[in-house]
Design a protein around this motif. Structure first.
Motif, mmCIF file in Angstrom:
data_model
loop_
_atom_site.group_PDB
_atom_site.id
_atom_site.type_symbol
_atom_site.label_atom_id
_atom_site.label_comp_id
_atom_site.label_asym_id
_atom_site.label_seq_id
_atom_site.Cartn_x
_atom_site.Cartn_y
_atom_site.Cartn_z
ATOM 1 N N GLN A 144 -4.229 -3.202 -14.245
ATOM 2 C CA GLN A 144 -4.038 -1.797 -14.606
ATOM 3 C C GLN A 144 -5.346 -1.020 -14.443
ATOM 4 N N HIS A 145 -6.458 -1.670 -14.781
ATOM 5 C CA HIS A 145 -7.776 -1.044 -14.599
ATOM 6 C C HIS A 145 -8.011 -0.704 -13.120
ATOM 7 N N TYR A 146 -7.643 -1.641 -12.231
ATOM 8 C CA TYR A 146 -7.803 -1.362 -10.797
ATOM 9 C C TYR A 146 -6.923 -0.193 -10.356
ATOM 10 N N LEU A 147 -5.733 -0.098 -10.925
ATOM 11 C CA LEU A 147 -4.770 0.913 -10.464
ATOM 12 C C LEU A 147 -5.095 2.308 -10.975
ATOM 13 N N THR A 148 -5.454 2.395 -12.258
ATOM 14 C CA THR A 148 -5.597 3.743 -12.831
ATOM 15 C C THR A 148 -6.925 3.923 -13.571
ATOM 16 N N GLY A 163 -7.524 9.362 -1.771
ATOM 17 C CA GLY A 163 -8.219 8.481 -0.834
ATOM 18 C C GLY A 163 -8.552 7.127 -1.442
ATOM 19 N N THR A 164 -8.268 6.933 -2.735
ATOM 20 C CA THR A 164 -8.626 5.670 -3.384
ATOM 21 C C THR A 164 -7.434 4.715 -3.533
ATOM 22 N N GLY A 165 -6.228 5.188 -3.212
ATOM 23 C CA GLY A 165 -5.022 4.379 -3.449
ATOM 24 C C GLY A 165 -5.071 3.021 -2.770
ATOM 25 N N ALA A 166 -5.446 3.001 -1.486
ATOM 26 C CA ALA A 166 -5.449 1.740 -0.740
ATOM 27 C C ALA A 166 -6.462 0.765 -1.338
ATOM 28 N N VAL A 209 2.996 1.304 -3.580
ATOM 29 C CA VAL A 209 2.237 1.494 -4.824
ATOM 30 C C VAL A 209 1.020 2.394 -4.596
ATOM 31 N N GLY A 210 0.332 2.177 -3.474
ATOM 32 C CA GLY A 210 -0.918 2.894 -3.215
ATOM 33 C C GLY A 210 -0.760 4.401 -3.262
ATOM 34 N N SER A 211 0.358 4.896 -2.737
ATOM 35 C CA SER A 211 0.556 6.344 -2.715
ATOM 36 C C SER A 211 0.676 6.914 -4.124
ATOM 37 N N ARG A 212 1.098 6.080 -5.073
ATOM 38 C CA ARG A 212 1.302 6.586 -6.442
ATOM 39 C C ARG A 212 0.020 6.541 -7.275
ATOM 40 N N VAL A 213 -0.959 5.781 -6.828
ATOM 41 C CA VAL A 213 -2.208 5.678 -7.611
ATOM 42 C C VAL A 213 -3.391 6.239 -6.819
ATOM 43 N N ASP A 214 -3.085 7.141 -5.900
ATOM 44 C CA ASP A 214 -4.110 7.690 -5.011
ATOM 45 C C ASP A 214 -4.877 8.817 -5.715
ATOM 46 N N ASN A 215 -5.615 8.430 -6.765
ATOM 47 C CA ASN A 215 -6.267 9.436 -7.605
ATOM 48 C C ASN A 215 -7.608 8.901 -8.105
ATOM 49 N N PRO A 216 -8.782 9.499 -7.720
ATOM 50 C CA PRO A 216 -8.865 10.633 -6.803
ATOM 51 C C PRO A 216 -8.375 10.277 -5.403
ATOM 52 N N ALA A 227 0.829 -1.202 0.000
ATOM 53 C CA ALA A 227 0.000 0.000 0.000
ATOM 54 C C ALA A 227 0.865 1.254 0.000
ATOM 55 N N VAL A 228 1.943 1.233 0.784
ATOM 56 C CA VAL A 228 2.800 2.410 0.867
ATOM 57 C C VAL A 228 3.567 2.589 -0.445
#
Lengths: 173, 173
Positions: free
Chosen positions: B164-168, B119-122, B110-117, B107-108
């Motif tokens: 990739q769909h889940y991430l971005t 609060g959604t990274g985790a 990868v999650g921080s890099r895809v936190d868009n919008p 989470a730390v």
């Protein structure tokens, strides 16, 4: 007998003979062969509750319908028994009945309808199974936070396009 | 200590104190704190083998890169130890270290890099985890046939667009 011979090759008559009772008694207490199988796997849910509606669902919508049928079941009281059973099967190394359920019941029901190009149906269904089993793991067994608390509708809507991609998308098969 | 306090709040100094040894000794035998954590979870793989390359990967490609890094590792000799450990953790009801690994390390990283919008990274990362854990289950634990024998490249290529769909992707979050 289900684990050893598969579902197709196991008859209620043979199960009854193994238990030295009349086949009518097995029918009376367990119903159809699929219901007997569900009882053997300790799935406290009639598989037809899920498989029945799926039969009516066009293949272009199964990816959307499947999680919206399964997630509320898993979240229910009956689902708790199923999760506990899965966990104990994993612990005891006896996953053969679960494998059978995924390989025979689901593959036959759904796989035959998405077998395009020919020979890809089983693989498509097993990718769907991998995502669904992963949801069970993340939500009920690993209990990832916040995943464990997300509304079922949100999980269903998020995984649905991916399930549909596995079923009818253009895969590197 | 990792399971109780989390990775961030566990120091090598504190672990050493708990074991009544010099912190330098812990460093000498286990290396960094992440390597010590990997040893505690019995991951016979340095997490940096995966996390290092991921840091260099643009977020639009992580969904593709991640399975091509992980699947060959899981299929390797070292991976067998990891699968055995996961299975025994599931059996013993002690999944806290695995949860920690998924929730804190991944989470730390990868999650921080895809936190868009925001609060959604985790949540994005946990959907990825659900698919990856599901692949582990289907391939190594349930041993679904033919899934267990598919080439790793095929599995990686099939799940990559979904990861990739889940991430971005545009999710109903």
């Amino acid at each position: 007998m289900f684990a050893r011979n598969g579902i197709d090759k196991t008859s209620i008559r043979a199960v009854a003979a193994g238990a030295a009772v009349d086949p009518a008694l097995v029918h009376h207490y367990f119903g159809t062969k699929q219901q007997l199988f569900a009882a053997a796997v300790h799935i406290p849910i009639d598989p037809m509750q899920v498989l029945g509606p799926l039969r009516e669902t066009p293949i272009q919508e199964i990816g959307y319908r499947l999680p919206s049928l399964l997630l509320p079941l898993w979240d229910s009281e009956a689902g708790k028994g199923f999760i506990a059973e899965l966990r104990s099967a994993l612990a005891g190394s006896d996953v053969s009945l679960f494998r059978l359920f995924l390989q025979e019941v689901i593959a036959v029901e759904v796989g035959s309808r998405v077998d395009n190009p020919r020979g890809t149906g089983a693989i498509r269904v097993q990718f769907v199974a991998s995502q669904l089993v992963g949801v069970v793991m993340a939500r009920y067994i690993l209990e990832l936070d916040p995943f464990k608390s997300l509304p079922v509708e949100q999980i269903a809507a998020t995984i649905a396009p991916n399930l549909q991609h596995y079923l009818t998308g253009d895969l590197p098969l």
